[in-house]
Enzyme design. Structure first.
Site, mmCIF file in Angstrom:
data_model
loop_
_atom_site.group_PDB
_atom_site.id
_atom_site.type_symbol
_atom_site.label_atom_id
_atom_site.label_comp_id
_atom_site.label_asym_id
_atom_site.label_seq_id
_atom_site.Cartn_x
_atom_site.Cartn_y
_atom_site.Cartn_z
ATOM 1 C CB CYS A 34 40.467 34.015 45.984
ATOM 2 S SG CYS A 34 41.073 32.419 44.953
ATOM 3 C CB CYS A 37 47.912 35.968 45.474
ATOM 4 S SG CYS A 37 47.730 34.059 47.038
HETATM 5 N N1 DGL Z 1 44.619 33.407 43.802
HETATM 6 C C1 DGL Z 1 44.696 33.238 45.094
HETATM 7 C C2 DGL Z 1 44.303 34.400 45.915
HETATM 8 O O1 DGL Z 1 44.000 34.970 45.950
HETATM 9 C C3 DGL Z 1 45.154 31.269 45.369
HETATM 10 C C4 DGL Z 1 44.002 30.854 45.321
HETATM 11 C C5 DGL Z 1 44.909 29.500 46.089
HETATM 12 O O2 DGL Z 1 46.198 29.055 45.348
HETATM 13 O O3 DGL Z 1 44.012 28.939 46.796
HETATM 14 O O4 DGL Z 1 44.416 33.866 47.143
#
Ligand code: DGL
Length: 259
Positions: free
Chosen positions: A184, A73
């Site tokens: 993301c 993430c």
């Molecule tokens: N998947 C996450 C990232 O790579 C965040 C998504 C979220 O929860 O806003 O930033």
């Protein structure tokens, strides 16, 4: 399960990283923890993201002794990687950040659309990346929260995400982008939607290849690579604690990534 690698995300996005980790190191055991109950992380404060990430890793580690933690993430990496490494000093903690530098180097002064969460875009880690790129590329950095909502909603409402992206891209449609950075981990699942809204072909970049390499290197350095010859195991946990969420995670895991 031997000592597993914990792969963590705010929800389903980190499965795009998990797939690549397993491709490269199929004989490791993995425990994927998605915090869909608290997603999205993107609009939250740094302190909230730190607390949620610490809680999630504590929950994921219950009853297991992980050999590494992969924060799959970007938002949690930018806010929490150092803190997590301090909290778990005996094992490697690897993160993921937007691959803007790779996109900038791929062409001579490219026009790059860097999509991430609001948390990532405003983070010091991302600002440092932009500073390193300098004027070698024209970078337009935009938060794209609608994609996270789309993926967390089991990718059912394509029309809403298309409309939101079309509105946020509109001021920049005067000239084409050379590439899109999927900053993301949810975004690789919506690369087709992004391409459709742009309406022309672009190159996609995401940070997962570097994350996979760093994970493999860290495990090799600490002599922790699995020597088992069989394929490792995979357990998927979702904080939403609903069977349909775990089912959708497996659907994403089995789906082919288009980037
Ligand atoms: N998947 C996450 C990232 O790579 C965040 C998504 C979220 O929860 O806003 O930033």
């Amino acid at each position: 399960m031997n000592k597993p690698i914990i792969v963590f995300d705010s929800g389903f996005g980190g499965i795009s990283v998990l797939k690549r980790l397993i491709e490269k190191m199929p004989n490791e055991d993995y425990l994927y923890y998605g915090d869909s109950a608290n997603a999205p992380y993107g609009p939250r404060t740094t302190a909230e993201v730190q607390q949620l990430t610490l809680n999630a890793i504590a929950e994921a580690s219950k009853g297991v002794e992980p050999k590494a933690i992969v924060i799959a993430c970007n938002t949690a990496t930018a806010a929490t990687r150092e803190l997590l490494q301090q909290t778990y000093p005996h094992i490697p903690v690897i993160g993921i950040l937007p691959a803007v530098e790779r996109a900038a180097k791929a062409k001579d002064h490219p026009r790059v659309l860097a999509l991430a969460t609001a948390g990532t875009v405003s983070s010091a880690a991302f600002q440092n990346i932009l500073a390193r790129v300098g004027d070698s590329a024209e970078v337009v950095a935009l938060p794209a929260p609608s994609i996270v909502v789309y993926v967390e909603g089991a990718m059912k409402d394509r029309q809403t995400v298309k409309k939101a992206l079309a509105e946020s891209f509109a001021p920049y449609m005067d000239k084409p982008f050379d590439s899109v950075v999927l900053g993301c981990t949810h975004f690789p699942f919506a690369a087709d939607v992004i391409a459709e809204v742009l309406g022309y072909p672009v190159d996609f970049f995401d940070g997962s290849a570097l994350t996979v390499r760093q994970t493999e290197e860290a495990l090799t350095e600490s002599n922790a690579r699995s020597t088992q010859e069989r394929t490792g195991s995979l357990k998927i946990i979702n904080s939403g604690n609903r069977q349909d969420l775990v089912g959708f995670a497996w659907t994403l895991f089995c789906a082919e990534l288009k980037v």
